[in-house]
Design a protein around this motif. Structure first.
Motif, PDB file in Angstrom:
ATOM      1  N   ASP A 126      -3.932   2.992  -4.724  1.00 52.07           N
ATOM      2  CA  ASP A 126      -4.639   2.565  -5.931  1.00 52.07           C
ATOM      3  C   ASP A 126      -6.081   3.074  -6.005  1.00 52.07           C
ATOM      4  O   ASP A 126      -6.705   3.020  -7.057  1.00 52.07           O
ATOM      5  CB  ASP A 126      -4.642   1.036  -6.028  1.00 52.07           C
ATOM      6  CG  ASP A 126      -3.257   0.478  -6.270  1.00 52.07           C
ATOM      7  OD1 ASP A 126      -2.406   1.209  -6.821  1.00 52.07           O
ATOM      8  OD2 ASP A 126      -3.015  -0.684  -5.912  1.00 52.07           O
ATOM      9  N   LEU A 127      -6.600   3.579  -4.887  1.00 47.57           N
ATOM     10  CA  LEU A 127      -8.009   3.974  -4.843  1.00 47.57           C
ATOM     11  C   LEU A 127      -8.247   5.463  -4.606  1.00 47.57           C
ATOM     12  O   LEU A 127      -9.218   6.015  -5.114  1.00 47.57           O
ATOM     13  CB  LEU A 127      -8.729   3.183  -3.743  1.00 47.57           C
ATOM     14  CG  LEU A 127      -8.689   1.664  -3.882  1.00 47.57           C
ATOM     15  CD1 LEU A 127      -9.273   1.005  -2.645  1.00 47.57           C
ATOM     16  CD2 LEU A 127      -9.417   1.224  -5.133  1.00 47.57           C
ATOM     17  N   GLU A 155       8.390   9.027  -5.909  1.00 49.22           N
ATOM     18  CA  GLU A 155       7.328   8.050  -6.165  1.00 49.22           C
ATOM     19  C   GLU A 155       7.831   6.653  -5.857  1.00 49.22           C
ATOM     20  O   GLU A 155       8.987   6.334  -6.077  1.00 49.22           O
ATOM     21  CB  GLU A 155       6.891   8.103  -7.623  1.00 49.22           C
ATOM     22  CG  GLU A 155       6.147   9.362  -7.995  1.00 49.22           C
ATOM     23  CD  GLU A 155       5.594   9.293  -9.399  1.00 49.22           C
ATOM     24  OE1 GLU A 155       5.198   8.202  -9.855  1.00 49.22           O
ATOM     25  OE2 GLU A 155       5.576  10.348 -10.044  1.00 49.22           O
ATOM     26  N   TRP A 156       6.926   5.820  -5.377  1.00 51.29           N
ATOM     27  CA  TRP A 156       7.196   4.398  -5.197  1.00 51.29           C
ATOM     28  C   TRP A 156       5.916   3.643  -5.451  1.00 51.29           C
ATOM     29  O   TRP A 156       4.833   4.192  -5.376  1.00 51.29           O
ATOM     30  CB  TRP A 156       7.760   4.092  -3.809  1.00 51.29           C
ATOM     31  CG  TRP A 156       6.739   4.110  -2.717  1.00 51.29           C
ATOM     32  CD1 TRP A 156       5.967   3.067  -2.288  1.00 51.29           C
ATOM     33  CD2 TRP A 156       6.331   5.233  -1.925  1.00 51.29           C
ATOM     34  NE1 TRP A 156       5.119   3.459  -1.293  1.00 51.29           N
ATOM     35  CE2 TRP A 156       5.332   4.788  -1.044  1.00 51.29           C
ATOM     36  CE3 TRP A 156       6.726   6.562  -1.870  1.00 51.29           C
ATOM     37  CZ2 TRP A 156       4.727   5.633  -0.118  1.00 51.29           C
ATOM     38  CZ3 TRP A 156       6.113   7.391  -0.948  1.00 51.29           C
ATOM     39  CH2 TRP A 156       5.129   6.923  -0.100  1.00 51.29           C
ATOM     40  N   GLN A 157       6.051   2.387  -5.749  1.00 51.49           N
ATOM     41  CA  GLN A 157       4.902   1.517  -5.932  1.00 51.49           C
ATOM     42  C   GLN A 157       4.608   0.840  -4.601  1.00 51.49           C
ATOM     43  O   GLN A 157       5.517   0.336  -3.937  1.00 51.49           O
ATOM     44  CB  GLN A 157       5.195   0.445  -7.001  1.00 51.49           C
ATOM     45  CG  GLN A 157       5.420   1.007  -8.371  1.00 51.49           C
ATOM     46  CD  GLN A 157       4.190   1.684  -8.927  1.00 51.49           C
ATOM     47  OE1 GLN A 157       3.083   1.197  -8.774  1.00 51.49           O
ATOM     48  NE2 GLN A 157       4.375   2.841  -9.544  1.00 51.49           N
ATOM     49  N   SER A 158       3.354   0.845  -4.192  1.00 55.98           N
ATOM     50  CA  SER A 158       2.972   0.157  -2.956  1.00 55.98           C
ATOM     51  C   SER A 158       3.377  -1.299  -3.025  1.00 55.98           C
ATOM     52  O   SER A 158       3.281  -1.926  -4.073  1.00 55.98           O
ATOM     53  CB  SER A 158       1.458   0.247  -2.730  1.00 55.98           C
ATOM     54  OG  SER A 158       1.090   1.542  -2.404  1.00 55.98           O
ATOM     55  N   THR A 159       3.823  -1.816  -1.882  1.00 57.77           N
ATOM     56  CA  THR A 159       4.227  -3.231  -1.831  1.00 57.77           C
ATOM     57  C   THR A 159       3.027  -4.119  -1.684  1.00 57.77           C
ATOM     58  O   THR A 159       1.961  -3.708  -1.338  1.00 57.77           O
ATOM     59  CB  THR A 159       5.207  -3.472  -0.667  1.00 57.77           C
ATOM     60  OG1 THR A 159       4.608  -3.026   0.543  1.00 57.77           O
ATOM     61  CG2 THR A 159       6.506  -2.762  -0.917  1.00 57.77           C
ATOM     62  N   HIS A 171      -8.554  10.233   3.777  1.00 55.23           N
ATOM     63  CA  HIS A 171      -7.931   9.340   4.759  1.00 55.23           C
ATOM     64  C   HIS A 171      -7.765   7.980   4.115  1.00 55.23           C
ATOM     65  O   HIS A 171      -8.746   7.355   3.714  1.00 55.23           O
ATOM     66  CB  HIS A 171      -8.805   9.246   6.003  1.00 55.23           C
ATOM     67  CG  HIS A 171      -8.149   8.512   7.118  1.00 55.23           C
ATOM     68  ND1 HIS A 171      -8.861   7.929   8.131  1.00 55.23           N
ATOM     69  CD2 HIS A 171      -6.848   8.267   7.403  1.00 55.23           C
ATOM     70  CE1 HIS A 171      -8.031   7.353   8.984  1.00 55.23           C
ATOM     71  NE2 HIS A 171      -6.804   7.543   8.564  1.00 55.23           N
ATOM     72  N   PHE A 172      -6.515   7.540   3.985  1.00 55.52           N
ATOM     73  CA  PHE A 172      -6.264   6.238   3.376  1.00 55.52           C
ATOM     74  C   PHE A 172      -4.907   5.706   3.809  1.00 55.52           C
ATOM     75  O   PHE A 172      -4.134   6.392   4.480  1.00 55.52           O
ATOM     76  CB  PHE A 172      -6.360   6.321   1.844  1.00 55.52           C
ATOM     77  CG  PHE A 172      -5.403   7.298   1.204  1.00 55.52           C
ATOM     78  CD1 PHE A 172      -4.127   6.914   0.822  1.00 55.52           C
ATOM     79  CD2 PHE A 172      -5.807   8.595   0.964  1.00 55.52           C
ATOM     80  CE1 PHE A 172      -3.266   7.813   0.235  1.00 55.52           C
ATOM     81  CE2 PHE A 172      -4.953   9.505   0.365  1.00 55.52           C
ATOM     82  CZ  PHE A 172      -3.671   9.112  -0.005  1.00 55.52           C
ATOM     83  N   PHE A 173      -4.635   4.474   3.411  1.00 51.57           N
ATOM     84  CA  PHE A 173      -3.391   3.794   3.757  1.00 51.57           C
ATOM     85  C   PHE A 173      -2.695   3.327   2.493  1.00 51.57           C
ATOM     86  O   PHE A 173      -3.323   3.056   1.478  1.00 51.57           O
ATOM     87  CB  PHE A 173      -3.678   2.576   4.644  1.00 51.57           C
ATOM     88  CG  PHE A 173      -4.249   2.937   5.985  1.00 51.57           C
ATOM     89  CD1 PHE A 173      -3.433   3.048   7.093  1.00 51.57           C
ATOM     90  CD2 PHE A 173      -5.612   3.178   6.135  1.00 51.57           C
ATOM     91  CE1 PHE A 173      -3.959   3.393   8.325  1.00 51.57           C
ATOM     92  CE2 PHE A 173      -6.149   3.521   7.361  1.00 51.57           C
ATOM     93  CZ  PHE A 173      -5.315   3.628   8.460  1.00 51.57           C
TER      94      PHE A 173
END
Length: 128
Positions: free
Chosen positions: A11-12, A124-128, A93-95
């Motif tokens: 999202d960021l 594509e997938w939406q983060s849980t 770098h992100f999670f």
């Protein structure tokens, strides 16, 4: 060697990095994703190619680890290793997170794709 492009975001942050990988290494990674099921919070799947030392073309890290029951962390780190070390340098770098079922589904689709790479692959997938 395969030339692949990793495009990932949460999202960021977002990153896109092309890199080279041996077909057998990528197939092995896809199979690990398809079969990954962490036991008691242990286990990981890692795709690491290149190095952050400037002698290498690029660096890509995709690491999947246990977060909580049914949910996994995906760590993404890319570095284009630009020789100029100026505005053209790009490091990200992100999670993100993904369900275990969604990760296994991604792995299954990658395994199928590695057997016939005539068409581009996108997932594509939406983060849980």
């Amino acid at each position: 060697m395969l030339q692949l492009e990793l495009a990932a975001s949460n999202d960021l942050l977002a990153t896109t990095q092309d890199f080279y990988i041996y077909p057998d290494d990528f197939s092995a990674f896809a199979k690990q994703l398809e079969n990954f099921f962490p036991k008691l919070g242990k286990g990981e799947v890692v795709l690491k190619y290149g190095s952050e030392v400037s002698n290498y073309y690029a660096y890509v890290l995709c690491k999947v680890t246990y977060k909580k029951l049914g949910e996994l962390n995906i760590e993404i780190r890319t570095n284009n290793n630009s020789e100029n070390k100026d505005e053209s340098t790009a490091i990200a770098h992100f999670f993100s997170s993904i369900s275990n079922q969604e990760l296994n589904n991604l792995g299954k689709k990658l395994v199928t794709w590695t057997q016939n790479m005539e068409q581009p692959f996108s997932y594509e997938w939406q983060s849980t």
